[in-house]
Design a protein around this motif. Structure first.
Motif, short mmCIF file in Angstrom:
data_model
loop_
_atom_site.label_atom_id
_atom_site.label_comp_id
_atom_site.label_asym_id
_atom_site.label_seq_id
_atom_site.Cartn_x
_atom_site.Cartn_y
_atom_site.Cartn_z
N GLY A 196 0.82 -1.22 0.00
CA GLY A 196 0.00 0.00 0.00
C GLY A 196 0.85 1.26 0.00
O GLY A 196 2.07 1.20 0.13
N GLU A 205 12.22 0.36 1.77
CA GLU A 205 13.34 1.02 2.43
C GLU A 205 14.17 -0.04 3.17
O GLU A 205 13.68 -1.13 3.44
CB GLU A 205 12.83 2.06 3.43
CG GLU A 205 11.94 3.15 2.84
CD GLU A 205 12.60 3.88 1.69
OE1 GLU A 205 13.73 4.39 1.87
OE2 GLU A 205 12.01 3.94 0.58
N ALA B 320 6.02 -1.22 8.76
CA ALA B 320 7.37 -0.80 8.39
C ALA B 320 8.30 -0.93 9.60
O ALA B 320 9.40 -1.48 9.52
CB ALA B 320 7.36 0.64 7.89
N GLY B 324 11.76 -3.53 10.72
CA GLY B 324 13.08 -2.92 10.88
C GLY B 324 13.35 -1.66 10.06
O GLY B 324 14.49 -1.23 9.95
N LYS B 325 12.29 -1.05 9.49
CA LYS B 325 12.52 0.21 8.78
C LYS B 325 12.63 1.35 9.78
O LYS B 325 12.22 1.24 10.93
CB LYS B 325 11.39 0.48 7.78
CG LYS B 325 11.54 -0.22 6.44
CD LYS B 325 11.00 -1.60 6.48
CE LYS B 325 11.03 -2.29 5.13
NZ LYS B 325 10.62 -3.72 5.30
N GLU B 368 13.75 8.89 4.41
CA GLU B 368 13.74 7.43 4.55
C GLU B 368 12.59 6.97 5.45
O GLU B 368 11.98 5.92 5.21
CB GLU B 368 15.08 6.94 5.12
CG GLU B 368 15.20 5.43 5.11
CD GLU B 368 16.51 4.92 5.70
OE1 GLU B 368 17.53 5.64 5.61
OE2 GLU B 368 16.50 3.81 6.25
N ASN B 371 9.27 7.56 3.36
CA ASN B 371 9.15 6.67 2.20
C ASN B 371 8.80 5.24 2.60
O ASN B 371 8.41 4.45 1.75
CB ASN B 371 10.44 6.66 1.39
CG ASN B 371 10.65 7.97 0.66
OD1 ASN B 371 9.72 8.74 0.48
ND2 ASN B 371 11.89 8.24 0.25
N ALA B 372 8.95 4.91 3.86
CA ALA B 372 8.69 3.53 4.28
C ALA B 372 7.21 3.26 4.56
O ALA B 372 6.81 2.12 4.73
CB ALA B 372 9.51 3.20 5.52
N CYS B 373 6.40 4.31 4.60
CA CYS B 373 5.00 4.15 5.01
C CYS B 373 4.17 3.46 3.92
O CYS B 373 4.25 3.82 2.76
CB CYS B 373 4.40 5.51 5.35
SG CYS B 373 2.64 5.45 5.71
N THR B 374 3.34 2.48 4.34
CA THR B 374 2.47 1.79 3.39
C THR B 374 1.05 2.36 3.42
O THR B 374 0.15 1.80 2.79
CB THR B 374 2.39 0.28 3.70
OG1 THR B 374 1.71 0.11 4.94
CG2 THR B 374 3.75 -0.37 3.78
N LEU B 394 1.80 11.74 4.85
CA LEU B 394 1.37 11.97 3.46
C LEU B 394 1.51 13.44 3.08
O LEU B 394 1.86 13.76 1.94
CB LEU B 394 -0.08 11.50 3.28
CG LEU B 394 -0.27 9.97 3.39
CD1 LEU B 394 -1.76 9.61 3.33
CD2 LEU B 394 0.48 9.22 2.31
N ARG B 397 5.05 13.91 2.22
CA ARG B 397 5.34 13.33 0.91
C ARG B 397 4.90 14.26 -0.21
O ARG B 397 5.52 14.35 -1.25
CB ARG B 397 4.60 12.00 0.76
CG ARG B 397 5.31 10.82 1.41
CD ARG B 397 4.59 9.57 0.96
NE ARG B 397 5.09 8.37 1.58
CZ ARG B 397 4.52 7.18 1.44
NH1 ARG B 397 3.42 7.04 0.71
NH2 ARG B 397 5.02 6.11 2.01
#
Lengths: 266, 438
Positions: A196, A205, B320, B324-325, B368, B371-374, B394, B397
């Motif tokens: 998503g 990442e 995330a 480990g992000k 970083e 950018n890892a967010c789903t 968001l 972003r």
């Protein structure tokens, strides 16, 4: 692919030329149109629509991306360009009802297009199927091919948390007489597949592992032989996860609509 | 001389009130640094949300053990405030247990309830300390939970324990004084929990007991007032903020993103869809697209940050973070609060419009993380007080994509594909319907 060639899919532009207006627009989505695996889901849904003589049509080549991935990645401009153009097409055909097999398209069409003047009654195929079952239009005789099979359902974030749809897909599976088992994290606490928010379109990442690996191990831990999903991206991620674990001969990922179509011998 | 204590009390109360008021105004101004957002609609839904989520603690009960412990502290906090009211009246009027004669036997019941809650709060805080420092529950030991946040958490728990011990000691000493018939010590009836401490006080001379009772009384009230001021700097501010924050929460489905009307105007102009009305009101101070700093966020985002109690349920649920992000939704909220305080203080010091050259993006939060967010909404769902970290992610972003063109390369390719092929993948638009023919 004999059977497939018989697939009759009404297209909006052709119906409009004949002055016909179908009751429902089936919004196929980019994955349903281009992704080899998800095309099968699209076709399964078409078979059900045809079988039940539902008045519908697709946009065909007139359909374009809803703009969801651009929006989640931050490109609001591109999203609104897509959305505004799509709304013009939809309104041009005076479309009132939309059904879609993609939770991302569903969420955007239902919740976000109204802000730009696009107001439609939008249904995701899980709810659509459940309604058909409730109306008695879908009846599975003697349980069908999934009877007693151990199935676990993976909640799509854009269906579940985003839109509070947890029960419809489960009811559909129960109707198929499947033996439904839940993963450790399910419903409102369901773990994302990792795709998503436009993650589908880029590498993850740096981290300890991939989100889809974690979700796949939760799915495999249930001992189910079928992982049911209702989203093209979830399907890709979970299929990849199962392949990584070399479990693809024992466990398959199926969309709920494929399960229904197969149970109906379509 | 007779009024000396009352004067001192009034001075302390006034000073505490003054500092508390100053902090409240500052925080209110800080929240107002955020952009406008209309949340004045639908009062009945908002009231329901506040009643169920803040007052009723509904979202806490997903995790039963901390929920029950937290409930003890929460009910204790709310109910013991009635006792504080008596403290304040006694302090100002120079009386002792002013409610006792009026409430009669009920006063004893009330005091016993207060004592039960005091013991519950004490026990719950002790367990909380144990979970944090000995069991080291994972969500309390993540990277953002070091230095001040860790100290803050422990200070709150220890303060609450000490304040409850003060109440119990005060009541124990008071009971011994009552049985000895010392003037001024009205009969409260048997107090069960402080009764257990009575043997420790029994042998002491009356003078000592009065000293202990008075000391505990002053200690408790000054402690409470001091704590109230401390809370405004602390994560513990949720005890107040949870209420407005749930009232003003987003009532739309979690999946919906807020539309950017400034972009809508431009898109309509580009597609030749502008009506005269839209063109006329067009570029009214658009500012920047998306959020680089806290004043690009809405006031509700900033209120969220002040409401966050750093419990880490969001981070614990974040896919995330679990894999480990770098992303931790809790850290996003903590960063927004720290940056808001920094901007607020800098404006107080240097005057309106001052730019300190720093920003939320870059100095606090890096790409970083974002950018890892789903965008899976697990963090939003997890928050017991309806904080929304996803909106902030968001929004940032949007800034990166539209103002910096700084999105990850693969996203830029995806954007291009949508622009040229109308699909996030590079397929020919003419082939879109091939699935029906294959």
């Amino acid at each position: 692919m004999d059977e497939a060639q018989k697939l009759n899919v009404p297209v909006m532009a052709e119906l409009a030329a004949k002055n016909e207006s179908p009751e429902i627009l089936f919004w196929v989505g980019c994955a349903g149109s281009y992704d080899d695996r998800y095309k099968k889901v699209t076709r399964a849904f078409i078979k059900i629509l045809n079988k039940l003589n539902i008045s519908y049509a697709v946009l065909g080549t007139e359909e374009t991306c809803t703009g969801d991935p651009a929006r989640r990645a931050g490109n609001e401009f591109l999203y609104q360009m897509q959305a505004t153009a799509n709304i013009q097409v939809l309104d041009g055909y005076k479309i009132k009802k939309i059904v879609t097999t993609c939770p991302h398209c569903f969420n955007t069409l239902k919740n976000e297009y109204p802000d730009l003047g696009g107001n439609y009654e939008v249904t995701h195929h899980s709810v659509f199927l459940q309604q058909l079952i409730d109306e008695g239009k879908i009846k599975v005789k003697d349980g069908g091919s999934f009877k007693g099979k151990k199935i676990t359902y993976h909640d799509s974030c854009f269906l579940g948390r985003a839109n509070d749809i947890y029960e419809a897909p489960r009811k559909v599976l129960e109707e198929m007489d499947a033996h439904l088992v839940e993963m450790k994290n399910c419903r409102s606490q369901g773990l994302c597949c990792g795709a998503g928010g436009a993650q589908m379109f880029k590498e993850a990442e740096p981290g300890a592992k991939e989100v889809f690996e974690k979700r796949t191990s939760e799915a495999l831990a249930t001992g189910a032989s079928v992982v049911a999903s209702a989203c093209p991206f979830c399907m890709t991620m979970l299929s990849d996860g199962i392949k990584n674990e070399e479990k693809e001969s024992e466990v398959e990922v199926r969309d709920i609509v494929e399960i229904v179509a197969e149970s109906l011998n379509l | 001389m007779a009024y000396l204590q009352q004067i001192i009390f009034l001075l302390i109360l006034g000073t505490a009130g003054y500092f508390l008021w100053k902090r409240i105004i500052l925080i209110r101004n800080n929240i107002r640094l955020g952009k406008n957002l209309d949340r004045t609609d639908n009062h009945s839904e908002r009231f329901k949300s506040m009643l169920l989520v803040a007052f009723g603690q509904r979202k806490m009960f997903k995790n039963i053990i901390p929920a029950i412990l937290h409930l003890f502290v929460y009910v204790g906090f709310v109910v013991i405030n009635f006792e504080v009211l008596e403290f304040i009246i006694d302090g100002l009027a120079g009386t002792h247990r002013i409610f006792a004669p009026y409430l009669g036997g009920f006063y004893n019941v009330l005091m016993n309830i207060f004592e039960f809650l005091a013991v519950s709060v004490l026990a719950a805080c002790a367990v909380f300390l144990f979970r944090r420092n000995v069991l080291r529950v994972k969500r309390f030991t993540q990277p953002e939970m070091t230095s001040w946040p860790l100290l803050d958490a422990n200070l709150i728990l220890i303060t609450e324990i000490v304040l409850m011990l003060a109440i119990l000691s005060m009541n124990a000493a008071d009971q011994v004084l009552q049985t000895r018939g010392v003037t001024g010590y009205v009969f409260t009836g048997q107090l069960v929990f402080s009764g257990f401490l009575v043997p420790g006080f029994d042998g002491l001379p009356a003078g000592w007991l009065v000293f202990i009772e008075r000391f505990a009384w002053w200690f408790h009230i000054i402690g409470i007032l001091g704590f109230a001021i401390y809370v405004t700097w602390s994560k513990h501010l949720h005890i107040f903020m949870a209420f407005p924050n749930t009232w003003y929460s987003d009532l739309t489905p979690m999946g919906k993103m807020e539309n950017m009307d400034s972009v809508t105007n431009e898109v309509k102009i580009m597609l030749g869809l502008t009506t005269d009305g839209a063109a006329a009101q067009a570029p009214e101070e658009i500012g920047r697209f998306g959020a680089k700093d806290i004043n690009d966020l809405t006031w509700k985002n900033l209120m969220d940050a002040y409401t966050c109690t750093e419990c880490g349920r969001c981070t614990a649920e974040c896919p995330a973070n679990q894999t480990g992000k770098k992303l931790s939704p809790r850290k996003i909220m903590m960063d927004v609060r720290d940056r808001t305080e920094e901007v607020g203080n800098s404006l107080v010091k240097n005057g309106k419009g001052f730019d300190d050259g720093k920003s939320l993006l870059g100095d606090y939060i890096i790409k970083e993380e974002l950018n890892a967010c789903t965008s899976c909404n697990a963090c939003v769902e997890a928050c017991p007080v309806l904080i929304n970290p996803l909106q902030i992610i968001l929004e940032m972003r949007r800034y990166i994509a539209m103002e910096e063109s700084g999105s990850p390369a693969q996203w830029n390719i995806m954007f291009q594909n949508i622009e040229t092929s109308f699909s996030p993948w590079k397929f020919a638009p003419a082939d879109r319907f091939n699935w029906a023919k294959e």
